[in-house]
Structures are given as structure tokens and as C-alpha cells.
Design an enzyme around this catalytic site. Sequence first.
Site, PDB file in Angstrom:
ATOM      1  N   SER A 137       0.806  -1.218   0.000  1.00  0.00           N
ATOM      2  CA  SER A 137       0.000   0.000   0.000  1.00  0.00           C
ATOM      3  C   SER A 137       0.841   1.270   0.000  1.00  0.00           C
ATOM      4  O   SER A 137       0.350   2.329  -0.399  1.00  0.00           O
ATOM      5  CB  SER A 137      -0.939   0.005   1.207  1.00  0.00           C
ATOM      6  OG  SER A 137      -0.214  -0.169   2.413  1.00  0.00           O
ATOM      7  N   ASP A 185      -4.064   6.648  10.314  1.00  0.00           N
ATOM      8  CA  ASP A 185      -3.740   5.271  10.696  1.00  0.00           C
ATOM      9  C   ASP A 185      -2.311   5.130  11.215  1.00  0.00           C
ATOM     10  O   ASP A 185      -1.944   4.088  11.764  1.00  0.00           O
ATOM     11  CB  ASP A 185      -3.989   4.289   9.549  1.00  0.00           C
ATOM     12  CG  ASP A 185      -3.144   4.563   8.299  1.00  0.00           C
ATOM     13  OD1 ASP A 185      -2.128   5.280   8.399  1.00  0.00           O
ATOM     14  OD2 ASP A 185      -3.494   4.045   7.223  1.00  0.00           O
ATOM     15  N   HIS A 219       0.493   5.143   6.753  1.00  0.00           N
ATOM     16  CA  HIS A 219       0.631   5.582   5.374  1.00  0.00           C
ATOM     17  C   HIS A 219       0.905   7.084   5.278  1.00  0.00           C
ATOM     18  O   HIS A 219       0.195   7.883   5.899  1.00  0.00           O
ATOM     19  CB  HIS A 219      -0.636   5.240   4.588  1.00  0.00           C
ATOM     20  CG  HIS A 219      -0.928   3.776   4.574  1.00  0.00           C
ATOM     21  ND1 HIS A 219      -1.802   3.193   5.471  1.00  0.00           N
ATOM     22  CD2 HIS A 219      -0.443   2.775   3.792  1.00  0.00           C
ATOM     23  CE1 HIS A 219      -1.850   1.889   5.229  1.00  0.00           C
ATOM     24  NE2 HIS A 219      -1.035   1.617   4.221  1.00  0.00           N
TER      25      HIS A 219
END
Length: 230
Positions: A57, A205, A208
Site C-alpha cells: 500500500s 492510521d 501511510h
Amino acid sequence: MQFHLNRLFNTAFLLIFGLAVVSCSEKKAETTQAETVTEKTTESKSDQKIILFFGNSLTAAYGIDQEDGFAGLTQKRIDSLGMDYKVINGGLSGETTAGGLSRLDWFLEDKPDVFVLELGGNDGLRGINLTETKSNLLKIIDKVRSKFPDTKIILAGMQIPPNMGQEYASEFTAMYPAVAEEKNVTLIPFLLENVGGIPELNLPDGIHPTEAGHKIVFETIWPYVENSIN
């Protein structure tokens, strides 16, 4: 530079929570990324040389527009310099080294002139045995070299917070230089240098990077990519 440990301990819960969020959205992300990668791969079938970013990701620019992620920024820099290279984003949210190994063949239908390997972070966050993770990284490199011996390979080093234990985290960090040395590939010591563990440069989060974070990551990556294409 190591992760700021005090920030890491404070964000350990956010990291674990973030992993759960990513896992829950993985199926949707896989579909989106697969569609994007298919489109980019189709476009790349020309005389252009290829730079393939193969990762999870982080490569996929989770949470922001893909063109604002470090792979997209690499394409923008290349275009601004008038260089005839096409960047393919092979990032997939939730990807592990095992998953990357299993899907690699599809990305090797065309020769990548530069192969940037960014995997292992999800293995570390999930506490996967590092012997397995290292083996998968080695096999990915071997598979690329077996088919395209001239491809220049760049390995993106990673670090993880100590929520799985300090010993595990230390061994995880040391795994990347060991792989790079064993396979004689270029190593980016830490992909998230000056970004990892800094709240204002990451999404809520804690995992990221934001757009601003990706700009810093790109500047970390670019010298290695530039050296590989000049």
C-alpha cells in the site's frame, strides 16, 4: 535515522488499528489497484523503458491519489527531464512478500529496466517469521534476475515499531541490508526516512504517508532511481 521511538510507542495502537483497517479494505483496494496496474501495463507496451515499483500500500499510495504517491512523483520527475521511461505502479494494498512472489510473473511479461522492490512491511506488522520473509525477498530478486539479468534492482529497506518486540523489530531492520548484500542489489536504507513515526506526515492510521510525506519519500528514492537510469 531510526524511527523516533517515543513516537512509535505512542502510535503503536494506531499502527495495529491501521493494519486492521487496511485488511478490511484490502479486497476493494485489490480490485482498484489491479484495474490501475492493468491500464498502466497496457500503456507501457512500447519502446519506452520501464521502471517497475513492486510493493504494497505504500507503493500504491494508499489514501491519496496515486499520482501524488512516490511512484507517481517519479514519473513526473522523469517527464520533466524528458527521459523516455514509463513508471508502472505494481503496488497492492495489504500485500505480503508471499503474495508478491505469487503475482510477480504477471509483471515480468515485459522487461523492467529498473525494479524497485518495496515489500515486507505487512509481514513485519503481522509478526510473520522473518526467515520466511527473507526467503521470499530473495526469491523475488532471483526470479527477476533469472528472466532479466540486466535489470537493475533496488531494494527499499523498512523498519517497524516494536509492538512485536524489540528483538523482532531489530532483526526486521537488519534483514534488508543482509538481503541486499547477499544478492548484490542497491539498498535504500530506510524508505520512510524522515517520515515514519512523524504524525503530521502520515494519515490517521499512523502507517501511510500523506501527500507531503510522499514528497519526502520520493526525494529519498529519487537519487537511487536516477543513478540506475543514467
